[in-house]
Scaffold this motif. Structure first.
Motif, PDB file in Angstrom:
ATOM      1  N   HIS A   3      47.508  24.251  -7.571  1.00 12.02           N
ATOM      2  CA  HIS A   3      48.135  23.298  -8.493  1.00 12.02           C
ATOM      3  C   HIS A   3      48.332  23.991  -9.830  1.00 12.02           C
ATOM      4  O   HIS A   3      47.456  24.735 -10.298  1.00 12.02           O
ATOM      5  N   ASP A  50      38.956  19.981  -8.483  1.00  7.24           N
ATOM      6  CA  ASP A  50      39.526  18.627  -8.392  1.00  7.24           C
ATOM      7  C   ASP A  50      39.102  18.005  -7.068  1.00  7.24           C
ATOM      8  O   ASP A  50      39.396  18.553  -6.003  1.00  7.24           O
ATOM      9  N   HIS A 108      45.887  24.847 -12.611  1.00  7.85           N
ATOM     10  CA  HIS A 108      44.773  25.748 -12.294  1.00  7.85           C
ATOM     11  C   HIS A 108      45.217  27.196 -12.079  1.00  7.85           C
ATOM     12  O   HIS A 108      44.404  28.105 -12.164  1.00  7.85           O
ATOM     13  N   HIS A 124      42.737  26.369  -6.536  1.00 12.77           N
ATOM     14  CA  HIS A 124      43.809  25.852  -5.683  1.00 12.77           C
ATOM     15  C   HIS A 124      45.185  26.028  -6.304  1.00 12.77           C
ATOM     16  O   HIS A 124      45.319  26.427  -7.461  1.00 12.77           O
ATOM     17  N   HIS A 144      41.102  16.440  -1.944  1.00 17.51           N
ATOM     18  CA  HIS A 144      42.134  16.508  -2.969  1.00 17.51           C
ATOM     19  C   HIS A 144      43.487  16.624  -2.281  1.00 17.51           C
ATOM     20  O   HIS A 144      43.553  16.878  -1.075  1.00 17.51           O
TER      21      HIS A 144
HETATM   22 ZN   LIG Z   1      44.603  19.707  -8.313  1.00 18.49          ZN
END
Ligand SMILES: [Zn+2]
Ligand SMILES: [Zn+2]
Length: 258
Positions: free
Chosen positions: A67, A165, A70, A65, A143
């Motif tokens: 974020h 996550d 990551h 994803h 998430h």
């Molecule tokens: Zn995340």
């Protein structure tokens, strides 16, 4: 190449990204002749060097994803693999927010680095991608990044689940039921619940239902690092009877015999 998982980083969340008490470089799976770099966050190349991983052997990148912990180093690891784009190669499997961007933000993947990949798969929950004898299936999450996915990775010999996550849900354990190895992002210790992540108590519920052969907890926030993931893993193992490992930066888990 021996089948194994190497953790380049085991940190997660805003505080640990900023202080790097655990690295955030993601992890490397070597399976059936493929090297797969999962979630190359900040520190991916630095830690690969430190732990003697040859990044030029990576064939597949999986980014769960958009974020920063990551995805931040995705362009850097593609650059390393392709020598700045000289040799076109590599496969990226990721979500639209990383590859195409969203209404609110530009994509993390630069156009140039997309152009030097052999293939780029944009996936959503339930999609499968087959590469040689490997099959990746995108798994659901809850998430604060709506496109976020985990995966179920299957080869002829082994299945590995990665939660990414997420909070705990019934859908989560049903998705992973039957996997041999489950890698679980466990941000907080004990019963310290958070609206977008799992704590130790959630992980105990999950493992109880999934019943993997081996559970690995990973992606620790600052409170978890302070509590000591080793103690949390011991607690999980005692309560569930499932062999549980706390990942550590540089830890290599051999997949031989699993
Ligand atoms: Zn995340
Ligand atoms: Zn994260």
């Amino acid at each position: 190449m021996e089948d194994k998982i190497t953790f380049l980083g085991t940190g997660g969340g805003r505080v640990v990204v900023s202080n790097q008490i655990r690295s955030t470089g993601g992890f490397m799976i070597n399976l059936a002749g493929h090297q797969i770099h999962v979630d190359p966050g900040p520190g991916a190349l630095v830690k690969a060097r430190e732990f003697n991983i040859d990044t030029s052997r990576t064939g597949i990148f999986f980014v769960s994803h958009a974020h920063l912990d990551h995805v931040n180093d995705i362009n850097a690891v593609i650059d390393a693999l392709t020598l700045g784009g000289v040799h076109k190669k590599g496969i990226l499997i990721s979500v639209p927010s990383v590859i195409e961007g969203t209404d609110a933000d530009i994509p993390w993947l630069r156009k140039f680095h997309r152009s030097v990949l052999d293939e780029c798969f944009s996936i959503r929950v339930g999609d499968s991608v087959k590469i040689g004898e490997l099959s990746f299936t995108a798994t659901p999450t809850k998430h604060d990044e709506p496109m976020n996915v985990g995966f179920k990775l299957e080869s002829s010999k082994l299945s590995i689940g990665y939660t990414s996550d997420t909070t705990y849900s019934g859908e989560l354990w049903r998705t992973f039921k039957g996997v041999k190895i489950l890698i679980i992002n466990t941000l907080r210790p004990g019963k310290d619940r958070w609206k977008t992540h799992m704590c130790t108590e959630d992980v105990i519920r999950l493992i109880d239902k999934v019943h993997p052969e081996l559970a690995i907890i990973h992606h620790f926030g600052a409170k978890m690092v302070r509590a000591n993931p080793l103690y949390e893993a011991r607690k999980i193992q005692t309560r569930t009877g499932i062999r549980t490992i706390a990942a550590a930066d540089g830890l290599v888990v051999s997949l031989k015999g699993l």
